[in-house]
Write a protein that holds these residues in place. Structure first.
Motif, mmCIF file in Angstrom:
data_model
loop_
_atom_site.group_PDB
_atom_site.id
_atom_site.type_symbol
_atom_site.label_atom_id
_atom_site.label_comp_id
_atom_site.label_asym_id
_atom_site.label_seq_id
_atom_site.Cartn_x
_atom_site.Cartn_y
_atom_site.Cartn_z
ATOM 1 N N VAL A 41 5.481 14.754 3.388
ATOM 2 C CA VAL A 41 5.248 15.682 5.028
ATOM 3 C C VAL A 41 4.975 15.447 5.660
ATOM 4 N N GLU A 42 4.277 14.761 6.552
ATOM 5 C CA GLU A 42 4.174 13.648 7.918
ATOM 6 C C GLU A 42 5.198 13.326 8.619
ATOM 7 N N ARG A 43 6.649 12.873 7.409
ATOM 8 C CA ARG A 43 7.575 11.918 7.980
ATOM 9 C C ARG A 43 8.327 13.887 8.476
ATOM 10 N N ILE A 44 8.185 14.787 7.798
ATOM 11 C CA ILE A 44 8.405 16.231 7.806
ATOM 12 C C ILE A 44 8.275 16.547 9.523
ATOM 13 N N HIS A 45 7.247 16.227 9.929
ATOM 14 C CA HIS A 45 6.454 16.880 10.771
ATOM 15 C C HIS A 45 6.646 16.055 12.180
ATOM 16 N N LYS A 46 6.920 14.746 11.682
ATOM 17 C CA LYS A 46 7.387 13.883 12.647
ATOM 18 C C LYS A 46 9.143 14.611 13.411
ATOM 19 N N ASP A 47 9.825 14.377 12.611
ATOM 20 C CA ASP A 47 10.933 14.771 12.681
ATOM 21 C C ASP A 47 10.679 16.524 13.017
ATOM 22 N N ILE A 48 10.325 17.342 12.707
ATOM 23 C CA ILE A 48 9.868 18.635 13.571
ATOM 24 C C ILE A 48 9.763 18.139 15.024
ATOM 25 N N GLU A 49 8.915 17.362 14.941
ATOM 26 C CA GLU A 49 8.134 17.298 16.778
ATOM 27 C C GLU A 49 8.891 16.630 17.503
ATOM 28 N N ARG A 50 9.626 15.646 16.578
ATOM 29 C CA ARG A 50 11.246 14.700 17.416
ATOM 30 C C ARG A 50 12.089 15.985 17.808
ATOM 31 N N PHE A 51 12.819 16.756 16.649
ATOM 32 C CA PHE A 51 13.699 18.450 16.990
ATOM 33 C C PHE A 51 13.208 18.690 18.248
ATOM 34 N N ARG A 52 11.875 18.509 17.933
ATOM 35 C CA ARG A 52 11.707 19.901 19.842
ATOM 36 C C ARG A 52 11.275 19.492 20.971
ATOM 37 N N VAL A 53 10.626 17.985 21.261
ATOM 38 C CA VAL A 53 10.798 17.344 21.735
ATOM 39 C C VAL A 53 12.669 17.452 22.416
ATOM 40 N N PHE A 54 13.188 17.005 21.355
ATOM 41 C CA PHE A 54 15.040 17.124 21.477
ATOM 42 C C PHE A 54 15.202 17.970 23.045
ATOM 43 N N PHE A 55 14.538 19.010 21.349
ATOM 44 C CA PHE A 55 15.297 21.070 22.208
ATOM 45 C C PHE A 55 14.748 21.194 23.418
ATOM 46 N N GLN A 56 12.975 20.410 23.474
ATOM 47 C CA GLN A 56 12.972 21.153 25.522
ATOM 48 C C GLN A 56 13.391 19.962 26.308
ATOM 49 N N THR A 57 13.571 18.511 25.726
ATOM 50 C CA THR A 57 14.966 18.327 26.632
ATOM 51 C C THR A 57 15.835 18.840 27.001
ATOM 52 N N LEU A 58 16.256 19.326 25.920
ATOM 53 C CA LEU A 58 18.215 19.914 25.653
ATOM 54 C C LEU A 58 17.721 21.378 26.997
ATOM 55 N N VAL A 59 16.505 21.878 26.914
ATOM 56 C CA VAL A 59 17.007 23.051 27.363
ATOM 57 C C VAL A 59 16.502 23.215 28.445
ATOM 58 N N SER A 60 15.441 21.815 29.081
ATOM 59 C CA SER A 60 15.123 21.296 30.559
ATOM 60 C C SER A 60 16.067 20.842 31.243
ATOM 61 N N GLY A 61 17.051 20.464 30.115
ATOM 62 C CA GLY A 61 18.015 19.630 31.422
ATOM 63 C C GLY A 61 19.290 20.460 31.883
ATOM 64 N N LEU A 62 19.591 21.615 30.613
ATOM 65 C CA LEU A 62 20.254 22.467 30.974
ATOM 66 C C LEU A 62 19.652 23.597 31.937
ATOM 67 N N LEU A 63 18.323 23.627 31.590
ATOM 68 C CA LEU A 63 17.788 24.492 33.453
ATOM 69 C C LEU A 63 17.961 24.103 34.238
ATOM 70 N N LEU A 64 18.248 22.751 34.310
ATOM 71 C CA LEU A 64 17.859 22.025 36.248
ATOM 72 C C LEU A 64 19.953 21.789 35.784
ATOM 73 N N ALA A 65 20.698 21.638 34.911
ATOM 74 C CA ALA A 65 22.101 22.208 35.837
ATOM 75 C C ALA A 65 21.853 23.209 36.456
ATOM 76 N N ILE A 66 21.644 24.382 35.443
ATOM 77 C CA ILE A 66 22.087 25.558 36.258
ATOM 78 C C ILE A 66 21.200 25.665 37.947
ATOM 79 N N ALA A 67 20.266 25.035 37.865
ATOM 80 C CA ALA A 67 19.684 24.952 38.883
ATOM 81 C C ALA A 67 20.460 24.402 39.867
ATOM 82 N N ILE A 68 21.082 23.239 39.198
ATOM 83 C CA ILE A 68 22.069 22.314 40.580
ATOM 84 C C ILE A 68 23.088 23.318 40.611
ATOM 85 N N ALA A 69 23.445 23.939 39.629
ATOM 86 C CA ALA A 69 24.869 24.404 40.127
ATOM 87 C C ALA A 69 24.544 25.756 41.078
#
Length: 180
Positions: A41-69
């Motif tokens: 369960v802890e490993r799954i929670h860590k994986d979920i947290e890691r995916f959540r951070v990844f998706f947050q970074t991905l969404v932030s990067g996409l928003l930044l790229a859209i703002a720059i474009a």
């Protein structure tokens, strides 16, 4: 090993008795499974947290790229607008300059036409003036020659032949030509 009396009593309990050792082993197995499940369960929670951070970074990067474009698109639009304004001003300047040149050409053409009309009239006047001046000049020269001839004749009469042979130093070449 079945008890005949217990079989008919409707008891759902198993007929065997659990020994404390078996109970401890089972308890340890259950605790171990519980620990493994907690780790999973802890490993799954860590994986979920890691995916959540990844998706947050991905969404932030996409928003930044859209703002720059979007910023780049605005910059290009502004630059294009500025170039159109400069081109429009250049066209207006060239048009104004062209109109000024056309007006100047029209003014010069009208002046040239006026001169072309006036020159033949004035040319005839000037030609007549020149011709009359030339005739007057010839008459004046003729009179001057006649006066010089009279002057020379009167000087010749007043001088002796010896004096005639010597010309004064202050005589001009026209005087000398007239005497000869």
């Amino acid at each position: 090993m079945t008890n005949p009396s217990s079989a008919g009593s409707g008891d759902d309990r198993p007929d065997f008795e659990v020994s404390p050792e078996t109970y401890l082993e089972t308890l340890q197995d259950v605790q171990q499974q519980q620990v493994e499940l907690k780790v999973d369960v802890e490993r799954i929670h860590k994986d979920i947290e890691r995916f959540r951070v990844f998706f947050q970074t991905l969404v932030s990067g996409l928003l930044l790229a859209i703002a720059i474009a979007f910023g780049i698109a605005i910059w290009y639009a502004y630059r294009s607008f500025s170039q159109q304004q400069i081109a429009r001003r250049s066209v207006e300047d060239v048009t104004a300059m062209q109109e000024d040149l056309v007006a100047e050409i029209d003014r010069l053409e009208s002046r040239l036409q006026r001169l072309e009309r006036d020159v033949p009239d004035r040319l005839d006047d000037v030609t007549n003036d020149v011709a009359s001046s030339q005739m007057e000049l010839r008459r004046l020269r003729d009179r001057l020659d006649a006066i010089e001839a009279q002057l020379d004749n009167s000087n010749d009469d007043a001088t002796t032949p010896e004096e005639n042979s010597t010309e004064p130093d202050d005589a001009t070449p026209s005087d000398r030509n007239a005497r000869n």
